[in-house]
Design an enzyme around this catalytic site. Structure first.
Site, PDB file in Angstrom:
ATOM      1  N   HIS A  58       0.852  -1.204   0.000  1.00  0.00           N
ATOM      2  CA  HIS A  58       0.000   0.000   0.000  1.00  0.00           C
ATOM      3  C   HIS A  58       0.886   1.251   0.000  1.00  0.00           C
ATOM      4  CE1 HIS A  58      -3.414   2.528   1.761  1.00  0.00           C
ATOM      5  NE2 HIS A  58      -2.340   3.252   2.064  1.00  0.00           N
ATOM      6  N   GLU A  59       1.883   1.243   0.888  1.00  0.00           N
ATOM      7  CA  GLU A  59       2.776   2.404   0.973  1.00  0.00           C
ATOM      8  C   GLU A  59       3.570   2.576  -0.310  1.00  0.00           C
ATOM      9  OE1 GLU A  59       2.569   4.739   3.163  1.00  0.00           O
ATOM     10  OE2 GLU A  59       0.952   3.503   3.956  1.00  0.00           O
ATOM     11  N   HIS A  62       1.821   4.612  -2.812  1.00  0.00           N
ATOM     12  CA  HIS A  62       2.064   6.054  -2.642  1.00  0.00           C
ATOM     13  C   HIS A  62       3.453   6.440  -3.163  1.00  0.00           C
ATOM     14  CE1 HIS A  62      -1.457   6.624  -0.183  1.00  0.00           C
ATOM     15  NE2 HIS A  62      -1.034   5.842   0.785  1.00  0.00           N
ATOM     16  N   ASP A 159      -5.550   8.660   4.252  1.00  0.00           N
ATOM     17  CA  ASP A 159      -5.285   9.115   2.881  1.00  0.00           C
ATOM     18  C   ASP A 159      -6.433   9.961   2.351  1.00  0.00           C
ATOM     19  OD1 ASP A 159      -2.858   7.759   2.744  1.00  0.00           O
ATOM     20  OD2 ASP A 159      -3.825   5.904   2.116  1.00  0.00           O
TER      21      ASP A 159
END
Ligand code: ZN
Length: 382
Positions: A58-59, A62, A159
């Site tokens: 997930h990170e 980004h 987020d």
């Protein structure tokens, strides 16, 4: 910021675990052990190891999106509610921040949907599947869908808070949009807290104060950023400072502490170069330990990062955020000119707000109309 443990570096990004993440893992492991014995605890550990990998993915959603816009990510911090990527800077155009913020939840939702497809449909949340592998995949599918959806809550520090700010920023300006998204975060935190208390849900009770504080600090950082954009270090530095010779006794520092309202004292050598910074706490500790004859250079904090007066003020803010006790300002010959500390940045922010200069303009517009121009150049120019 220091309540974390580094567990490795991938592609220039250091991955850190926040203590509350470890606490959460321990709590879960212990709960499973008492409920179902070592087998259940082992299954739980496997699940959380995989979930942890999903949070890292997930990170990296980004991080890779940020890289497309030329923003590096030196660090990600993993928390029980997900990860926080410390981007080197927040991209100025709202559209870029929007895409970076959406990339993480998009990865989580994609993993969740891929698992649902592989399982041939979404299994019931607590369905006891006979095959342990399928049960693990089912739980991971749920966890990823939850992670994606939770992070889309339009409030800081999730987020979705960034998404909300980016959507509002084009019309309302950066500072006001941040305040709205941070206010939403504090409201959500209160709702979590109340829901946690009413249902006895420990996780919600633990998350609520964290979300509240994180939302507030996001607003603070945004205000500071807003107030220092377009400024250089010379605009925000304290230059009218009492300096101490590095080889003076601490009693001289104690004297200066009482005589002035200064809290951080630059310690300089015979050539006027900075050797370190002696803080108020440092003076008190040195007096207690070594008495008045202890030396300034034994009590000071050395290794203070230095910038030129023409560096952007944002660089100083970043260094302080990374834990520097102060940031020194040095001229081209390395001579000490001044200091930047949290205290004087706060004062700067108060002044800027009173003048109404820091409000409700997008960073881009602030870059075009630097505050410096309106200061008349009379302030702390080195
Ligand atoms: Zn995220």
């Amino acid at each position: 910021m220091n309540w974390s443990l580094s567990i490795g570096t991938i592609g220039g990004t250091s991955i850190r675990l926040h203590w509350s993440f470890l606490l959460f893992l321990l709590w879960i492991g212990r709960a499973l052990w008492t409920q179902g014995g070592p087998g259940a605890a082992l299954g739980g550990v496997a699940f959380f190891a995989l979930l942890f990998a999903c949070v890292v993915l997930h990170e990296f959603g980004h991080i890779l999106a940020a890289r497309r816009f030329g923003v590096r990510t030196p660090e990600i911090l993993l928390l029980p509610i997900g990860g926080v990527s410390r981007l080197e800077r927040i991209p100025e155009p709202p559209r870029e921040e929007l895409l970076i913020a959406l990339a993480g939840p998009a990865v989580s939702l994609s993993i969740g949907l891929a698992l649902v497809l592989a399982l041939g449909g979404l299994p019931a949340f607590d369905e006891a599947l006979s095959e342990p592998g399928a049960a693990l995949a089912a739980r991971l599918a749920w966890a990823n869908l939850f992670l994606g959806a939770f992070n889309l809550i339009p409030a800081f520090p999730m987020d979705g808070g960034r998404v909300l700010r980016a959507l509002l920023a084009t019309r309302l300006g950066y500072a006001r949009s941040t305040r709205i998204a941070a206010g939403a975060g504090q409201l959500v935190a209160l709702l979590f807290g109340v829901a946690g208390l009413m249902t006895g849900n420990v996780v919600l009770m633990l998350i609520a104060p964290f979300v509240y504080v994180a939302a507030g600090s996001e607003a603070g950082v945004a205000q500071l950023r807003s107030a220092t954009l377009g400024l250089v270090v010379a605009d925000v530095a304290m230059t009218d400072l009492e300096r101490l010779p590095a080889d003076a006794p601490v009693s001289a520092a104690a004297d200066a502490l009482i005589r002035t309202d200064q809290r951080d004292f630059p310690a300089v050598d015979g050539q006027g170069r900075l050797r370190g910074v002696l803080t108020r706490d440092g003076i008190v500790k040195a007096l207690r330990r070594g008495g008045p004859d202890a030396l300034v250079n034994e009590a000071m904090q050395a290794g203070v990062p230095a910038l030129s007066p023409r560096h952007g003020a944002e660089v100083a803010v970043r260094l302080l955020q990374q834990g520097a006790p102060a940031v020194a300002v040095e001229d081209a010959d390395g001579g000490f000119v001044g200091l930047v500390t949290w205290d004087n940045l706060l004062e700067h922010m108060l002044v800027a707000r009173a003048w109404g200069l820091s409000e409700d303009r997008t960073p881009r517009a602030e870059g075009r109309v630097p505050l410096t121009a309106r200061h008349g150049g009379g302030r702390a120019r080195a």
